[in-house]
Motif scaffolding. Sequence first.
Motif: not given
Length: 313
Positions: A126, A224-225, A228, A234, A237-238
């Motif tokens: 990520i 970082t997320v 996005i 997002r 990624a989560f």
Amino acid sequence: MILINESRPEEFILLGFANHPWLQLPLFVVLLITYPMAMMGNIIIILVSKLDPSLHNPMYFFLTNLSFLDMCYTTSFVPQMLINLGSSKKTISYIGCIVQLYFFSIMGGTECLLLAIMSFDRYVAICRPLHYTLIMNRCICILLVTTVWLGGMAYAFLEATLTLQLPLCGVNKLDHLLCEIPVLIKTACGEKEANELILSVVCIFMLAVPLCLILASYASIGHTVFKIKSSEGRKKAFGTCSSHLIVVFLFYGPAISMYLQPPSSISRDQPKFMALFYGMVTPTLNPFIYTLRNKDVKGALGKLVSSIFSSKS
């Protein structure tokens, strides 16, 4: 405590929940259901990860190792526990106790380190996506997994060997469901402060340090997320990280409460409930957590099931 002449007994009597006899039948039934579920769930994860080409990446390589590890972990004591719960003779031979002690410790130490490696993989994926294939190439992944297993073995051989050097003064009763390091230290007689200190120091490196690395990795991932712009990005990624975080807290919570305190201060029933939790509950829940919260695994599982039915028809 019953004393026998020899310092090393021929067998140990595992008291388990002798002070709560009404728990034995429900526990036997629960274990009889959850053990096959844990084995089946982890076998499915391994098969899906191996058979679906879309899952041939570092994340699922580590997940396959975690599933294999969970199978070994729960097998190290649940069959013995089922035998003891289903019979009036609740014993384990001294040799059997030693084998279980090393095996259980290797699996526990290895899982601590593997969960940290899995969080590092998510961090690279990520936070450093352009360098992901370069950093997490196959050779590096195999090296990391080999290091993790060797680290778990080193921990087990150090701690278990030191624990077995303690005199038992003929005591052949263990107030536990299995042979585990803190309980054996607590049962031993004579000077054991050095063993307690070594266990605490080693467990700081095996539990606290990996947990700090995991939290640091996810702090960076979270930072970082939130950068996005795409809500879908997002969410994805989560989604990939939330499953791992749940597993981390399920495993590290009980392990820290058990191993980062002196064995002499452990309450009577705490080791039993903690062992059941991180040795049985976590391996059973892990496959469901990773399949229910992961679209890739659910998709691959669906394709595998449909291909099996289509081949039969």
